[in-house]
Design a protein around this motif. Structure first.
Motif, PDB file in Angstrom:
ATOM      1  N   ARG A   1      -7.716   5.484  -2.358  1.00  0.00           N
ATOM      2  CA  ARG A   1      -6.300   5.377  -2.734  1.00  0.00           C
ATOM      3  C   ARG A   1      -5.710   6.731  -3.120  1.00  0.00           C
ATOM      4  O   ARG A   1      -4.515   6.866  -3.296  1.00  0.00           O
ATOM      5  N   ASP A   2      -6.601   7.752  -3.288  1.00  0.00           N
ATOM      6  CA  ASP A   2      -6.113   9.090  -3.631  1.00  0.00           C
ATOM      7  C   ASP A   2      -5.956   9.992  -2.413  1.00  0.00           C
ATOM      8  O   ASP A   2      -5.598  11.158  -2.531  1.00  0.00           O
ATOM      9  N   LEU A   3      -6.253   9.432  -1.233  1.00  0.00           N
ATOM     10  CA  LEU A   3      -6.181  10.252  -0.014  1.00  0.00           C
ATOM     11  C   LEU A   3      -4.845  10.035   0.685  1.00  0.00           C
ATOM     12  O   LEU A   3      -4.241   8.969   0.577  1.00  0.00           O
ATOM     13  N   SER A   4      -4.420  11.059   1.420  1.00  0.00           N
ATOM     14  CA  SER A   4      -3.197  10.880   2.214  1.00  0.00           C
ATOM     15  C   SER A   4      -3.536   9.951   3.369  1.00  0.00           C
ATOM     16  O   SER A   4      -4.693   9.858   3.792  1.00  0.00           O
ATOM     17  N   PHE A   5      -2.518   9.256   3.875  1.00  0.00           N
ATOM     18  CA  PHE A   5      -2.757   8.342   5.000  1.00  0.00           C
ATOM     19  C   PHE A   5      -3.310   9.110   6.203  1.00  0.00           C
ATOM     20  O   PHE A   5      -4.153   8.613   6.940  1.00  0.00           O
ATOM     21  N   ALA A   6      -2.818  10.329   6.390  1.00  0.00           N
ATOM     22  CA  ALA A   6      -3.258  11.125   7.539  1.00  0.00           C
ATOM     23  C   ALA A   6      -4.758  11.435   7.432  1.00  0.00           C
ATOM     24  O   ALA A   6      -5.500  11.264   8.391  1.00  0.00           O
TER      25      ALA A   6
ATOM     26  N   HIS B   1     -12.156  -4.076   5.897  1.00  0.00           N
ATOM     27  CA  HIS B   1     -10.765  -3.624   5.797  1.00  0.00           C
ATOM     28  C   HIS B   1     -10.477  -2.770   4.568  1.00  0.00           C
ATOM     29  O   HIS B   1      -9.464  -2.091   4.509  1.00  0.00           O
ATOM     30  N   LEU B   2     -11.372  -2.818   3.584  1.00  0.00           N
ATOM     31  CA  LEU B   2     -11.118  -2.054   2.365  1.00  0.00           C
ATOM     32  C   LEU B   2     -11.320  -0.552   2.575  1.00  0.00           C
ATOM     33  O   LEU B   2     -10.717   0.254   1.888  1.00  0.00           O
ATOM     34  N   VAL B   3     -12.165  -0.184   3.546  1.00  0.00           N
ATOM     35  CA  VAL B   3     -12.462   1.239   3.750  1.00  0.00           C
ATOM     36  C   VAL B   3     -11.255   1.997   4.321  1.00  0.00           C
ATOM     37  O   VAL B   3     -10.850   3.010   3.760  1.00  0.00           O
ATOM     38  N   PRO B   4     -10.630   1.516   5.402  1.00  0.00           N
ATOM     39  CA  PRO B   4      -9.443   2.230   5.905  1.00  0.00           C
ATOM     40  C   PRO B   4      -8.169   1.862   5.134  1.00  0.00           C
ATOM     41  O   PRO B   4      -7.079   2.241   5.532  1.00  0.00           O
TER      42      PRO B   4
ATOM     43  N   LEU C   1       0.852  -1.177   0.000  1.00  0.00           N
ATOM     44  CA  LEU C   1       0.000   0.000   0.000  1.00  0.00           C
ATOM     45  C   LEU C   1       0.888   1.227   0.000  1.00  0.00           C
ATOM     46  O   LEU C   1       1.687   1.402   0.903  1.00  0.00           O
ATOM     47  N   VAL C   2       0.765   2.028  -1.026  1.00  0.00           N
ATOM     48  CA  VAL C   2       1.594   3.225  -1.049  1.00  0.00           C
ATOM     49  C   VAL C   2       0.711   4.470  -0.983  1.00  0.00           C
ATOM     50  O   VAL C   2      -0.398   4.492  -1.499  1.00  0.00           O
ATOM     51  N   GLU C   3       1.244   5.467  -0.322  1.00  0.00           N
ATOM     52  CA  GLU C   3       0.531   6.729  -0.212  1.00  0.00           C
ATOM     53  C   GLU C   3       0.673   7.461  -1.538  1.00  0.00           C
ATOM     54  O   GLU C   3       1.747   7.457  -2.127  1.00  0.00           O
ATOM     55  N   PRO C   4      -0.412   8.062  -2.027  1.00  0.00           N
ATOM     56  CA  PRO C   4      -0.282   8.771  -3.300  1.00  0.00           C
ATOM     57  C   PRO C   4       0.710   9.924  -3.182  1.00  0.00           C
ATOM     58  O   PRO C   4       0.804  10.560  -2.131  1.00  0.00           O
ATOM     59  N   ALA C   5       1.463  10.148  -4.264  1.00  0.00           N
ATOM     60  CA  ALA C   5       2.468  11.208  -4.251  1.00  0.00           C
ATOM     61  C   ALA C   5       1.784  12.571  -4.141  1.00  0.00           C
ATOM     62  O   ALA C   5       2.291  13.484  -3.502  1.00  0.00           O
ATOM     63  N   ASP C   6       0.609  12.663  -4.758  1.00  0.00           N
ATOM     64  CA  ASP C   6      -0.086  13.943  -4.797  1.00  0.00           C
ATOM     65  C   ASP C   6      -1.519  13.729  -4.299  1.00  0.00           C
ATOM     66  O   ASP C   6      -2.441  13.657  -5.088  1.00  0.00           O
ATOM     67  N   PRO C   7      -1.688  13.566  -2.967  1.00  0.00           N
ATOM     68  CA  PRO C   7      -3.004  13.196  -2.448  1.00  0.00           C
ATOM     69  C   PRO C   7      -4.082  14.261  -2.645  1.00  0.00           C
ATOM     70  O   PRO C   7      -3.766  15.451  -2.681  1.00  0.00           O
ATOM     71  N   ARG C   8      -5.311  13.789  -2.825  1.00  0.00           N
ATOM     72  CA  ARG C   8      -6.432  14.730  -2.932  1.00  0.00           C
ATOM     73  C   ARG C   8      -6.764  15.234  -1.538  1.00  0.00           C
ATOM     74  O   ARG C   8      -6.857  14.453  -0.601  1.00  0.00           O
ATOM     75  N   PRO C   9      -6.919  16.527  -1.389  1.00  0.00           N
ATOM     76  CA  PRO C   9      -7.260  17.037  -0.056  1.00  0.00           C
ATOM     77  C   PRO C   9      -8.699  16.668   0.304  1.00  0.00           C
ATOM     78  O   PRO C   9      -9.542  16.506  -0.575  1.00  0.00           O
ATOM     79  N   LEU C  10      -8.949  16.493   1.563  1.00  0.00           N
ATOM     80  CA  LEU C  10     -10.295  16.145   2.012  1.00  0.00           C
ATOM     81  C   LEU C  10     -10.596  17.038   3.216  1.00  0.00           C
ATOM     82  O   LEU C  10     -10.405  16.635   4.353  1.00  0.00           O
ATOM     83  N   PRO C  11     -11.037  18.251   2.945  1.00  0.00           N
ATOM     84  CA  PRO C  11     -11.150  19.224   4.039  1.00  0.00           C
ATOM     85  C   PRO C  11     -12.200  18.844   5.097  1.00  0.00           C
ATOM     86  O   PRO C  11     -11.857  18.545   6.221  1.00  0.00           O
TER      87      PRO C  11
END
Ligand SMILES: Nc1ncnc2c1ncn2[C@@H]1O[C@H](COP(=O)(O)OP(=O)(O)O)[C@@H](O)[C@H]1O
Ligand SMILES: [Mg+2]
Length: 308
Positions: free
Chosen positions: A131-136, A110-113, A50-60
């Protein structure tokens, strides 16, 4: 050779002998360490699945709409564990997942988180592929209460604060109260300072679960994935856990892998999984009227997962 020479010789010999043995020992230790280091480095060199996207979509501001779009998953290529899952869980509503052991309920949760990534289709949060979100962002948005709870060898307060560093004592207590565990903690000799874990106080399964719930209340995620305990809790504990879960679930999107009829009955949506596919879906009343699998499970009034 005089006695004096002999004594001097043996004494000196021992003091020479000991360091030489130590030197040999060190050689062995160096060898072992090198082998261990090699394994540590091999491990560090592993590429994560599982890799974090290089350019994550923000989710305010997360609303909490969860959607499975033709989602499929396999642990082993060629043998799908989940296939063609289409589900919409609107923000603030609840979904209960039931089905036989091995049907894929835990995997679905498990697919949601992103504990696992779909192998086909996608899972979205507020319309954004997870998969487009940052892990944080993802971990702030999705909370998981699983059957396994990890407690650290630290105080109860530290174990709770792990979920929200800097939480005040009042916040900890409020969360513990909502999770129905405050009274138990304050009855311990050291209260919130009680050491937990291997060499500390051992909590029972039901208590650990409530501690995990208190932690999640502190984290306050808009989306929750709950894997209910399969093991039978006694009636009093079960009621306490249920109240804790109700407090936690209020106002959040909840996906519950449900083993108790009480949880399932009140869910906005129920899905029956069968060998990785959605076999039935609807509300409690709808599925009863359908007279299929779900109705059969309820009629038997057994654990909703071991039957079927
Ligand atoms: N880590 C894993 N590796 C390989 N297969 C797994 C793994 N976890 C679960 N499975 C398999 O996937 C299937 C679904 O498991 P699971 O999602 O745990 O089902 P449920 O929660 O409904 O009992 C089962 O056949 C199980 O053996
Ligand atoms: Mg399971």
């Amino acid at each position: 050779m005089s006695i004096g020479t002999l004594v001097a010789f043996t004494t000196l010999q021992t003091s020479l002998f000991r360091p030489s043995v130590q030197l040999l020992q060190t050689g062995v230790e160096v060898q072992t360490s090198m082998a261990l280091f090699r394994r540590v480095f091999e491990y560090l060199d592993l590429r994560p699945d599982l890799v974090e996207p290089a350019d994550p979509r923000p989710l305010p501001a997360v609303r909490g709409d969860v959607r499975f779009e033709d989602a499929g998953f396999s642990y082993e290529p060629g043998t799908p564990t989940l296939s063609g899952i289409d589900l919409t869980v609107p923000a603030g509503t609840s979904l209960a997942v039931v089905g036989a052991t091995g049907a894929g309920k835990t995997t679905l949760g498990h697919l949601v988180p992103r504990l696992y990534d779909v192998t086909s289709g996608r899972v979205t949060l507020d319309g954004v592929d997870v998969r487009d979100l940052s892990f944080a962002d993802l971990s702030a948005a999705v909370g998981v209460v699983s059957q396994e709870t990890y407690l650290f060898h630290a105080s109860v307060a530290d174990n709770l604060r792990f979920a929200k560093p800097g939480a005040s004592d009042e916040e900890l207590e409020a969360a513990a109260r909502a999770a129905q565990i405050h009274d138990h903690i304050s009855a311990l000799p050291a209260g919130y300072d009680t050491l937990v874990g291997e060499r500390g106080h051992r909590f029972s399964g039901g208590e650990k679960q409530r501690l995990a719930i208190a932690r999640t209340i502190l984290r306050d995620p808009p989306v929750l994935v709950l894997d209910e305990a399969t093991s039978a809790l006694d009636t009093r504990t079960e009621r306490a856990v249920q109240r804790a879960v109700d407090a936690l679930a209020a106002g959040r999107t909840t996906i519950t892998i449900a083993h108790r009829l009480s949880t399932v009955r009140d869910a906005d949506q129920i899905v029956v999984l069968d060998r990785g596919r959605v076999a039935e879906r609807g509300t409690h009343a709808e599925l009863l009227a359908l007279g299929g699998r779900y109705a059969g499970l309820v009629a038997r009034d057994e654990s909703l997962t071991t039957a079927a």
